[in-house]
Design a protein around this motif. Structure first.
Motif, mmCIF file in Angstrom:
data_model
loop_
_atom_site.group_PDB
_atom_site.id
_atom_site.type_symbol
_atom_site.label_atom_id
_atom_site.label_comp_id
_atom_site.label_asym_id
_atom_site.label_seq_id
_atom_site.Cartn_x
_atom_site.Cartn_y
_atom_site.Cartn_z
ATOM 1 N N SER A 53 0.428 -0.623 -0.025
ATOM 2 C CA SER A 53 -0.216 -0.188 -0.359
ATOM 3 C C SER A 53 0.535 1.328 -0.291
ATOM 4 O O SER A 53 0.211 2.115 -0.169
ATOM 5 N N ILE A 54 2.122 1.499 0.384
ATOM 6 C CA ILE A 54 2.988 2.629 0.656
ATOM 7 C C ILE A 54 3.419 2.558 -0.816
ATOM 8 O O ILE A 54 3.551 3.815 -1.615
ATOM 9 N N SER A 55 3.918 1.765 -1.177
ATOM 10 C CA SER A 55 4.471 1.759 -2.550
ATOM 11 C C SER A 55 3.455 1.568 -4.256
ATOM 12 O O SER A 55 3.491 1.700 -4.822
ATOM 13 N N THR B 223 12.519 -6.770 6.476
ATOM 14 C CA THR B 223 13.314 -6.217 7.701
ATOM 15 C C THR B 223 14.737 -5.439 7.382
ATOM 16 O O THR B 223 14.817 -4.539 7.631
ATOM 17 N N ARG C 187 14.280 0.457 5.772
ATOM 18 C CA ARG C 187 14.575 1.790 5.423
ATOM 19 C C ARG C 187 14.503 2.013 4.033
ATOM 20 O O ARG C 187 14.483 3.578 3.173
ATOM 21 N N LEU D 146 11.505 2.516 2.087
ATOM 22 C CA LEU D 146 10.944 2.898 2.250
ATOM 23 C C LEU D 146 10.782 4.719 1.989
ATOM 24 O O LEU D 146 9.806 5.034 0.816
ATOM 25 N N SER E 281 9.712 3.611 -2.092
ATOM 26 C CA SER E 281 7.829 4.412 -2.187
ATOM 27 C C SER E 281 7.748 5.478 -1.965
ATOM 28 O O SER E 281 7.240 5.909 -3.008
ATOM 29 N N TYR E 282 8.624 6.199 -1.330
ATOM 30 C CA TYR E 282 7.616 7.778 -1.377
ATOM 31 C C TYR E 282 8.577 8.807 -1.735
ATOM 32 O O TYR E 282 7.638 9.733 -2.521
ATOM 33 N N VAL F 210 -2.119 2.116 6.461
ATOM 34 C CA VAL F 210 -1.924 3.062 6.062
ATOM 35 C C VAL F 210 -2.848 4.522 5.529
ATOM 36 O O VAL F 210 -2.281 5.903 6.799
ATOM 37 N N ARG G 68 -2.404 6.164 8.738
ATOM 38 C CA ARG G 68 -1.908 7.206 9.557
ATOM 39 C C ARG G 68 -1.025 6.276 10.702
ATOM 40 O O ARG G 68 -0.747 6.178 11.295
ATOM 41 N N VAL G 69 -1.279 4.883 10.645
ATOM 42 C CA VAL G 69 -0.525 4.268 11.449
ATOM 43 C C VAL G 69 1.343 4.362 10.704
ATOM 44 O O VAL G 69 1.202 3.852 9.859
ATOM 45 N N ARG G 70 2.039 4.607 11.480
ATOM 46 C CA ARG G 70 3.584 4.097 11.014
ATOM 47 C C ARG G 70 3.726 3.089 10.731
ATOM 48 O O ARG G 70 3.403 2.020 11.229
ATOM 49 N N PRO G 71 4.122 2.555 9.332
ATOM 50 C CA PRO G 71 4.786 2.005 8.637
ATOM 51 C C PRO G 71 5.014 0.651 9.637
ATOM 52 O O PRO G 71 5.149 -0.563 9.634
#
Ligand SMILES: Nc1ncnc2c1ncn2[C@@H]1O[C@H](COP(=O)(O)OP(=O)(O)O)[C@@H](O)[C@H]1O
Ligand SMILES: [Mg+2]
Lengths: 257, 276
Positions: free
Chosen positions: B26-28, B149, B153, B156, B159-160, B211, B214-217
């Protein structure tokens, strides 16, 4: 010394030539303002300088590294440059706070695997945030911030790795007048005190003339560097550019030999 | 008893895979990738079964997994080179439509007894997973969870803000490719165990809802794993008690949970508005 030099650069996107000829050199730490009409190729030029687009012809020199059409952009050069893309390329779906975004600017400084942040990363974020006056919004989500605050966060991310060169694509759009001056003062400080070189795109001619050491004019596929000191009358300058006597033509030293 | 332990282990593996993937997907904005990959698998399996039927070959799990991987990787490679989201989704939707058509074509000419095997890829066969499959899923889960894992970083960042990532000295292109591969491989395992239909519910919904809230990844990954594991276990227990297919139940439960969460958020918004 050469900080950024470009020689007979030609760049095309999708078969269309965007920059047909650019030759300029920045030799001392300076604030360079890039101006030009929409779609002139300002973003394209900056992206070529940082290796996101490969030139068709000519060469780029950043300090002692030379990039030619066939060659790979050196990783060591990327570490020297802090980049701030235009705000509209960011994917707002990711629920990240301002702090997390600023910290991600440190990613190259963390050793692999990059899970643990350096111990002083919090102090570094705070220090940068205080310089930009955004310490109170660090824990807000990026998409909750105003346009100007978002710009400051992205600027902080570019700054946190302490780069020698800052390449900023429209860092002042959506920023209010007071914050603009704050940001420009900070950038001037970075040039004068820390010896960094800043290249920023803006549409504001006043800013270009009042704050810059050099103006890089991008138009009709050409990019020409002018010394701001030599431009007295802005309107006249814009109407009559490119005038040969004001243009800084680099002596034909072989930057890319 | 050992069946219960086996199913619990399987649920842990699947919830780890789906939990990580759901957040990253969902983030990407890779929801379309999940949909396309799963249909591409369906098509290649239909073709595989048809060829096996014609030449009278026995389809082993190794063959099945190999074919699924061979189908998924080129799609990822192709797609991760397209930077524009709109362009990428257009290409994916064409592949998706093509693959669905191929699947329909070959499923229509497969003999009845093979159709039922294909059908299990649609509805899931969590109760029929063989030890061999279990081993495959374990290896996949180990690799994917570790990489998810280790590259938290990097994933993320690409992706953003892919453009910024490309301008740094980290190998952003390769990392972007790796992320698509991990999402695709997780999709394979989910389709294999839960079936095509439910894979979407599990891989897309929880991550998207969290997401959106707005829950942190990192927390979102943890919550996703937990939610998927609990719903899977409840489904399996209900399946034993009332003799209904578990993966369908799991999908329904996750969708209802998501609906409730969205409704709750809406109520809270209204409540806040009336207070101010
Ligand atoms: N991805 C792309 N594909 C095709 N053309 C592009 C692309 N990006 C930019 N261009 C074209 O290149 C030209 C320069 O764009 P750009 O560098 O973004 O302009 P500026 O930043 O000066 O407004 C424009 O005419 C634009 O249409
Ligand atoms: Mg631009």
């Amino acid at each position: 010394m050469v900080i950024i030099a470009v020689e007979e650069l030609k760049v095309s996107i999708g078969g269309r030539i965007v920059i047909s000829e650019a030759t300029f050199a920045i030799r001392e730490p300076s604030l360079v303002v890039v101006i030009g009409p929409n779609g002139a190729g300002k973003t394209t030029l900056l992206k070529t300088l940082i290796g996101l687009i490969r030139p068709v012809r000519g060469c780029i020199r950043i300090f002692d590294s030379i990039v030619k059409p066939g060659s790979k952009y050196p990783k060591s050069v990327r570490k020297l440059i802090g980049y701030m893309p235009q705000r509209d390329v960011i994917n707002y779906a990711a629920p990240l706070t301002a702090r997390e975004i600023i910290v991600s600017g440190l990613i190259e400084n963390i050793s692999v695997p990059r899970i643990l942040l350096p111990r002083d990363s919090n102090d570094m974020v705070l220090q940068i945030a205080q310089r930009l006056g955004i310490e109170s919004i660090l824990d807000k989500f990026f998409d909750e911030l105003s346009g100007g605050q978002q710009q400051k966060v992205l600027l902080a991310r570019a700054l946190i790795k302490d780069p020698k060169i800052l390449i900023l694509d429209e860092p002042l759009s959506n920023v209010d007048e007071i914050s603009r001056v704050e940001i420009l003062e900070l950038l001037r400080d970075l040039v004068r005190r820390d010896g960094k070189t800043v290249m920023l795109v803006t549409h504001d001619v006043e800013i270009a003339m009042n704050w810059s050491d050099y103006v890089l004019l991008v138009n009709n596929g050409r990019a020409v560097l002018y010394s701001s000191k030599m431009v007295e009358d802005v309107d006249k300058f814009l109407r009559h550019y490119p005038e040969k006597d004001r243009k800084i033509i680099p002596s034909r030293s072989p930057y890319c030999a | 008893m050992s069946l219960i332990i086996e199913l619990t282990c399987l649920s842990i593996l699947i919830s780890l895979l789906a939990g990580f993937s759901s957040t990253y997907t969902s983030i990407s904005r890779s929801g379309f990738l999940v949909v396309t990959i799963s249909h591409a698998i369906l098509a290649s399996l239909a073709v595989l079964f048809y060829i096996a039927y014609i030449f009278n070959i026995y389809v082993t799990p190794i063959l099945t997994w190999t074919i699924m991987l061979i189908t998924a990787l080129p799609v990822c490679a192709f797609v991760s080179h397209v930077r524009l989201f709109s362009e990428r989704d257009l290409i994916l939707s064409i592949i998706f439509a093509l693959m669905l058509s191929i699947a329909a074509l070959f499923m229509a000419i497969l003999p009845g007894f093979m159709i039922s095997r294909m059908w299990s890829f649609l509805t899931g066969s969590i109760l029929l997973v063989s030890p061999m499959d279990m081993t495959f899923i374990f290896i996949i889960c180990l690799i994917c969870s570790t990489l998810y894992t280790l590259f938290y970083r990097e994933f993320l960042l690409v992706s953003y803000d892919y453009e910024y990532a490309l301008a740094t000295s980290i190998p952003a292109g390769a990392i972007n490719y790796l992320l698509s591969i991990l999402i695709s491989i997780s999709t394979l395992a989910c389709v294999y165990v839960l079936g095509l239909f439910v894979t979407y519910a599990v891989m897309l919904i929880p991550g998207a809802v969290l997401v959106n809230a707005r829950v942190r990844p990192s927390l979102s990954i943890f919550l996703n794993i937990l939610i998927i594991f609990i719903t899977l276990m409840i489904s399996i227990m209900l399946a034993f008690k009332y003799n209904i297919p578990p993966s369908g139940l799991c999908g329904v439960m996750i969708s209802i949970l998501a609906g409730l969460a969205i409704f709750l958020k809406f109520l809270m918004k209204r409540f806040k508005k009336t207070q101010t």
